[in-house]
Design a protein around this motif. Sequence first.
Motif, PDB file in Angstrom:
ATOM      1  N   ALA A 192      92.291  25.506  52.728  1.00  0.00           N
ATOM      2  CA  ALA A 192      91.368  25.915  52.034  1.00  0.00           C
ATOM      3  C   ALA A 192      90.829  27.160  52.971  1.00  0.00           C
ATOM      4  O   ALA A 192      90.962  27.206  53.934  1.00  0.00           O
ATOM      5  N   ASP A 224      84.982  28.263  51.057  1.00  0.00           N
ATOM      6  CA  ASP A 224      84.435  27.386  50.024  1.00  0.00           C
ATOM      7  C   ASP A 224      84.697  27.968  48.687  1.00  0.00           C
ATOM      8  O   ASP A 224      84.252  27.371  47.482  1.00  0.00           O
ATOM      9  N   GLU A 280      83.761  15.463  46.363  1.00  0.00           N
ATOM     10  CA  GLU A 280      84.396  16.082  47.625  1.00  0.00           C
ATOM     11  C   GLU A 280      83.506  17.062  47.793  1.00  0.00           C
ATOM     12  O   GLU A 280      83.213  17.514  49.277  1.00  0.00           O
ATOM     13  N   ASP A 286      87.307  24.245  46.799  1.00  0.00           N
ATOM     14  CA  ASP A 286      88.336  24.933  46.983  1.00  0.00           C
ATOM     15  C   ASP A 286      89.730  23.918  47.485  1.00  0.00           C
ATOM     16  O   ASP A 286      90.664  24.675  47.644  1.00  0.00           O
ATOM     17  N   THR A 326      85.129  16.873  58.410  1.00  0.00           N
ATOM     18  CA  THR A 326      84.712  18.042  57.753  1.00  0.00           C
ATOM     19  C   THR A 326      83.157  18.299  58.034  1.00  0.00           C
ATOM     20  O   THR A 326      82.745  19.315  58.157  1.00  0.00           O
ATOM     21  N   ARG A 343      81.408  21.351  59.365  1.00  0.00           N
ATOM     22  CA  ARG A 343      80.218  22.196  58.647  1.00  0.00           C
ATOM     23  C   ARG A 343      78.915  22.039  59.332  1.00  0.00           C
ATOM     24  O   ARG A 343      78.083  22.987  59.275  1.00  0.00           O
ATOM     25  N   GLY A 378      91.263  25.156  56.303  1.00  0.00           N
ATOM     26  CA  GLY A 378      90.165  24.333  55.680  1.00  0.00           C
ATOM     27  C   GLY A 378      89.093  24.527  56.799  1.00  0.00           C
ATOM     28  O   GLY A 378      88.654  25.492  57.424  1.00  0.00           O
ATOM     29  N   ALA A 379      88.508  23.196  57.157  1.00  0.00           N
ATOM     30  CA  ALA A 379      87.556  22.774  58.172  1.00  0.00           C
ATOM     31  C   ALA A 379      88.133  22.708  59.376  1.00  0.00           C
ATOM     32  O   ALA A 379      87.307  22.398  60.345  1.00  0.00           O
TER      33      ALA A 379
HETATM   34  N1  HSE Z   1      85.685  25.000  52.662  1.00  0.00           N
HETATM   35  C1  HSE Z   1      85.626  23.763  53.007  1.00  0.00           C
HETATM   36  C2  HSE Z   1      85.082  23.966  54.572  1.00  0.00           C
HETATM   37  C3  HSE Z   1      86.875  23.074  53.323  1.00  0.00           C
HETATM   38  O1  HSE Z   1      85.583  25.004  55.143  1.00  0.00           O
HETATM   39  O2  HSE Z   1      84.081  23.283  55.024  1.00  0.00           O
HETATM   40  C4  HSE Z   1      86.790  21.903  53.702  1.00  0.00           C
HETATM   41  O3  HSE Z   1      87.081  20.852  53.191  1.00  0.00           O
END
Ligand code: HSE
Length: 312
Positions: free
Chosen positions: A12, A19, A137, A141, A186, A190, A264-265
């Motif tokens: 992602a 996102d 989820e 993305d 994640t 975040r 991604g994360a």
């Molecule tokens: N877009 C999300 C993030 C992807 O970067 O936290 C992680 O699941």
Amino acid sequence: MKVSYKVPATTANLGPGFDCLGMALPLYNIVTIEETVMPSTGIEVNVMNDVENSDILELDSIPEDKDNIVLKAVETLYNLVGQEANELKININTNIPIARGLGSSASVIVGGLMCANELLGFPADEDALLSVATEVEGHPDNVVPAVVGGVVMSSLEDDGSIVYRKLNWPEEWHITVCVPDFELATNVSRSVLPQMVSMEDAVFNSKRLAMLVNALDNKDEKLIKLALDDRLHQPYREKLIPGFKEIRNALKHEDNVLGTVISGAGPSLLIVSQKNNTELIRNTVTDIWKDFNINFEIKSLNIEKNGAKKVD
Ligand code: HSE
């Protein structure tokens, strides 16, 4: 009745598309759900894989009880159509590294929903499945490319619906993923992000995202080198991924490398290059991550154009 779906991994963000951008990759989880005939046996969840001694397929972190994310997804769909999920055996065969920013949770959510939808007689169309998968989820993305394949921009709208479009990906561009030997959840990744960003940083990302879409359309190698930059999430996540900054800076000077981003994360890193540069990337990453005592697996990949598929 027993149903299985094979679902690809995803990466992602692709730098500036926080996102909202994601791409399917050719690594797969398989989810199988069987309606058991014995009444009152409840729901059983089993997590397994075929790979022995893999540091990055550690299964201990996946709950097999009511906190299992596939179970949550399946129950959400059953409840949506006014039924209760009872007497099910859910098998999750994982080959996508877990908690490494490669969409392993999105993949099993999608697999569980596809199986449940078929067991229920297909009450949910694609739009409904994407909405439920995104609800479970948290963002679209990863789940959207897991369902439809390819590189996808997706948006969770205020009414809960998902709008998505596939983007182009130049066939020649190669993807290398470096998967370190540590997990990054994640929610942790975040938690370091700010609630507010400056107008300057928001404008920076708008420009990068527009550049990225155009670079993908036109196979513009000069433009993508600028486009993969980001100010919304990567600067804050750097501290969670030791060596990321150093690796990105070192690879920037290599002719064939178009950019390095957090997958991604995180904590995996995704490198886009003009051709297969695996050995050069392996050497550079090894040199830097060994100073941080980080081991890693390297995967030389192409885009997966297809999304989730039924396994016969
Ligand atoms: N877009 C999300 C993030 C992807 O970067 O936290 C992680 O699941």
